[in-house]
Every structure is written in structure tokens, then in C-alpha cells.
Design an enzyme around this catalytic site. Structure first.
Site, PDB file in Angstrom:
ATOM      1  CB  CYS B  11      -0.890   0.023   1.268  1.00  0.00           C
ATOM      2  SG  CYS B  11       0.017  -0.010   2.819  1.00  0.00           S
ATOM      3  CB  CYS B  14       3.509  -0.558   3.056  1.00  0.00           C
ATOM      4  SG  CYS B  14       1.585  -1.019   3.415  1.00  0.00           S
TER       5      CYS B  14
END
Lengths: 372, 79
Positions: B11, B14
Site C-alpha cells: 500500500c 507501506c
């Protein structure tokens, strides 16, 4: 000269007092309290500036359109431009202000707390609580998988977990603020109630269907180490800092869609003849509700931009229920989220989830078209 | 050597967390190895509900947010 000296004197006095205060404030708790006071002061100041700005949009847009640009009042172009110049700053201001408030409220909730609240709750009460918590718990569809696993593993029933997963994206802050800004609080409240009803009902149906075996097998085999982060209560200054961060993030993500959406809406506002939409999207066209839901599913990223267009369509005769059904499908049945959830759900359960939620949305669409 | 794990399956946050951690490690000259955990079954060992998660020497220190550089520095030097 005299007043300048006086101001300088007062400033020095304040500085000395502030310095004395920082000397006294040696304990961390005192420091945190001082930081909180400062944060509240900044937020109050910002709120006053926000109110003044919000109040001055309408006269400013009017003055720019008809005074500075010199367009004719009542002309197509004039109406479109005035609509655009009024709505863009209004919606962007509303979005920033209200998302900040909502994010601050959300800092009192967390997925960890929600899980603790839902654990051990039975169907019915559990679904109601899960849907309500879905509205206030901070949630990002990118975390849908760990959240799903964590909920199921904590023994929360599948149907209750789904009530949360349906409500969280459907009754989201961007949708609510846009509805409030464009249609007023009644429609925003109606949307919220309808979204909660769909989430509760769909979750209960999925629970009754006993589809546990259509959850990917690895989910049931996970035995987590129980090493969750300890949730500590943030201070007010931390809450405001977090809220400010998420406001910047959300507004940064949607502002362009909002402007494009309002531009398209402004064009429709000025140029599409009155009642033109009544035939295709009016309440007489029975097929328009399911068609709107089908159309809404692949349109995830543009949730913020879709709404100003819908407002313009409604002004030209489209039915409110049809428009709301379209919006719900856009935010609740997004393709990217389905792809993410496919990691933990077998196709049969995904299709059931989409089917039941879509039926709920269509029903709400018809209900609103009948009522309003 | 400090072992750092970033939990999350690609994501946006992340990646941002990974960049911040890498920056802190480089700036402070900390002897650390970053490992990305993208497998859900694996990352659930730490019982997270939100990604990205940050694990330092096998202990989860944060989840669902990007901690500040000073927080990350403190965690990395304490361990």
C-alpha cells in the site's frame, strides 16, 4: 512611536512570563498540558478564520462573476461561472473543516478498540454496533484484509464483521460532507441512516447464510502471537496533529476530482435544459435505479467528483433515490476493495456480499424515489 | 544488527514507511536490515488490524500509521 514602545514593553513582559512559565513547567505532564492549551488556541483561531472565509464566498463569487469578469446576470455562461466560483471554494472549505472535525472525533476510536467492543457480541446487537462503529472507526480499504482476519480470529461472527466492512466505506466522511454541502443536512442524515440500514441488514443475511467455509482456509489456521500494539490515549495536541495530517491527505487526494466534478456540474447547470434528465433518471424510469448501481461499481476513485455532477443532474429532473443509489454503489461496492478482499474470501462469498449489498442499495433507491 | 520488518502488502503508506525507516537508518548509520512482509498469514503473527506495521527485533512497535522520524530513531537505538 509611543504605542510601539508600549507594545514592545508588553511583548517583553509576555516573553519574560512565558520564560518563567517554561522554567516552572518541568514535569512532562505539565508540558503536555501547555502543548494542549497551545493546540486548542491554534484550532480556535483557525476556526474563526474558516468561518470568516466561508461567509465571504457567496458575495465574492457574485462580485467576481458579474463585477470583475463582467458577465450578464441570468445568462448561461454567467450562471455556470457563478455556480463554479461559489461551489469550488465552498466544498473545499467544507471538506477541510469537517474532515478535520471528523478526524478529531475518530481519534477517540481505533480498530483495536472496536474489535474489543464487538468480541462476544451476538447477531442483531452485534450487527447494529458493528455498522455504527464502522462509521466512526478510522478505516482504510488497504487494511481490509488484516482487519477481516483480526475480527474473525477474535471470534466476531462473519455477519457482524461484514456489517462493519459495508458501513465503513459507505458512510464515509467525504460522502457525508459532500452531501451536506450540496444537498443540506437532511439528505446527509438520510444517506447515513440508509447506509447503516443496508450494512446491518446485509450483515445479518450473510450471517444467516452460514458462509464460514467460503472464507479462505488459511484465515482459520492463523494463530497470531497476540503481540498487538498497546493503544494509548493521545493528548489533544496529538489528536489535532493527527487530524490535520489526515485532512491534508484526504483533501489532497480528492480536490482535483471535486473541481472537475463541479466544472462538469456547472456546465450542466447552465446549459442542459430543465427536465432533460427526467426521462432517463426520473422516478418514472423504473430501470434507472439498478442501472445506476451497475454503473457505480467500477467508479471507485471518483467518489468525490461524482457528487457535484449528481447534484446538477438532480436539479435537472433526475430522481434523488436513483442518484443516492448510484453514489452508494460507487463508494460501497468498489472494485479495488473486492480485489483486496478476494485474498481472504472465496469467490462465492464475494459474489454473495456484492449481490446482497447491491439488492439493499437498489431497495433504498426505490424507497427514496417513492417517498420523496 | 537490528532487524526491521515492514508489514503490509504494497500500500502507499507501506512504501512511505519503508522510505522513512531507510532514511533514519542511513542518516544515523544504524546497523539494520529491512525486510518486507507481504504475506498476510505471516504478518498476522503480530496480530495487526491496520497496515503498515513496523516490527523491530520481532516486536511490533506501531501499526496503521507512519511514526515520526524521532520515534523511529528512538526505537532503533533502544533495541
Amino acid at each position: 512611536m509611543h504605542s510601539g514602545e508600549e507594545a514592545g514593553g508588553i511583548f517583553v513582559l509576555f516573553y519574560v512570563r512565558f520564560f518563567a512559565m517554561t522554567q516552572v513547567l518541568s514535569s512532562p505532564a505539565e508540558h503536555a498540558r501547555a502543548a494542549d492549551r497551545r493546540a486548542w488556541l491554534i484550532v480556535t483561531g483557525a476556526a474563526i478564520v474558516w468561518l470568516v472565509a466561508y461567509r465571504s464566498i457567496q458575495p465574492l463569487a457574485h462580485w467576481l462573476t458579474y463585477g470583475v469578469i463582467g458577465l450578464q446576470p441570468g445568462s448561461h455562461l454567467g450562471e455556470s461561472v457563478a455556480f463554479f466560483l461559489y461551489d469550488v471554494p465552498k466544498i473545499l472549505l467544507l471538506l477541510s473543516g469537517m474532515i478535520f472535525v471528523i478526524s478529531t472525533v475518530r481519534s477517540f476510536f481505533s480498530p483495536e478498540r472496536t474489535r474489543a467492543l464487538l468480541a462476544g457480541k451476538r447477531e442483531g446487537v452485534g450487527n447494529l454496533l458493528a455498522a455504527s462503529l464502522g462509521v466512526v472507526t478510522p478505516f482504510c480499504s488497504c487494511s481490509a484484509v488484516p482487519l477481516f482476519i483480526g475480527f474473525v480470529e477474535a471470534g466476531i461472527p462473519l455477519g457482524v464483521t461484514f456489517s462493519f466492512l459495508i458501513a465503513a466505506p459507505m458512510v464515509n466522511e467525504v460522502a457525508l460532507v459532500m452531501l451536506f454541502g450540496l444537498f443540506g443536512w437532511q439528505i446527509a442524515a438520510l444517506y447515513m441512516a440508509a447506509g447503516l440500514a443496508i450494512a446491518i441488514a446485509s450483515g445479518m443475511v450473510i450471517g444467516r447464510l452460514q458462509m464460514e467455509r467460503y472464507v479462505e482456509d488459511f484465515v482459520w489456521q492463523i494463530r497470531s502471537g497476540g503481540g498487538a500494539v498497546v493503544v494509548t490515549d493521545p493528548t489533544w495536541s496529538q489528536r489535532f496533529a493527527l487530524a490535520w495530517q489526515s485532512t491534508r491527505e484526504i483533501v489532497g487526494r480528492v480536490w482535483l476530482y471535486v473541481i472537475i466534478g463541479i466544472a462538469v456540474g456547472a456546465g450542466i447547470h447552465g446549459y442542459v435544459p430543465e427536465q432533460a434528465m427526467a426521462d432517463i433518471m426520473g422516478r418514472e424510469a423504473w430501470w434507472s435505479v439498478p442501472a445506476a448501481v451497475l454503473l457505480g461499481v467500477p467508479l471507485y476513485a471518483n467518489a468525490a467528483g461524482v457528487m457535484p455532477v449528481i447534484q446538477a443532474l438532480i436539479a435537472k429532473g433526475a430522481a434523488l433515490g436513483t442518484a443516492l443509489a448510484f453514489m452508494m454503489a460507487v463508494v460501497a461496492l468498489s472494485l479495488p476493495e473486492m480485489i483486496i478482499l478476494r485474498r481472504v474470501l472465496k469467490p462465492r462469498l464475494i459474489i454473495t456480499f456484492i449481490g446482497i449489498t447491491a439488492v439493499g442499495i437498489v431497495a433504498i433507491g426505490y424507497l427514496f424515489n417513492l417517498m420523496i | 544488527m537490528v532487524s526491521v520488518k515492514i508489514l503490509g502488502s504494497g500500500c502507499a503508506n507501506c512504501k512511505r514507511l519503508e522510505a522513512v525507516v531507510a532514511k533514519v537508518i542511513a542518516e544515523r548509520g544504524i546497523d539494520a536490515a529491512i525486510e518486507k512482509v507481504t504475506d498476510y498469514a505471516h504478518m498476522m503473527r503480530w496480530n495487526i488490524l491496520q497496515t503498515p506495521g513496523l516490527v523491530i527485533n520481532d516486536t511490533l512497535v506501531s501499526a496503521g500509521r507512519i511514526p515520526s522520524e524521532s520515534e523511529i530513531t528512538a526505537w532503533l537505538t533502544q533495541h
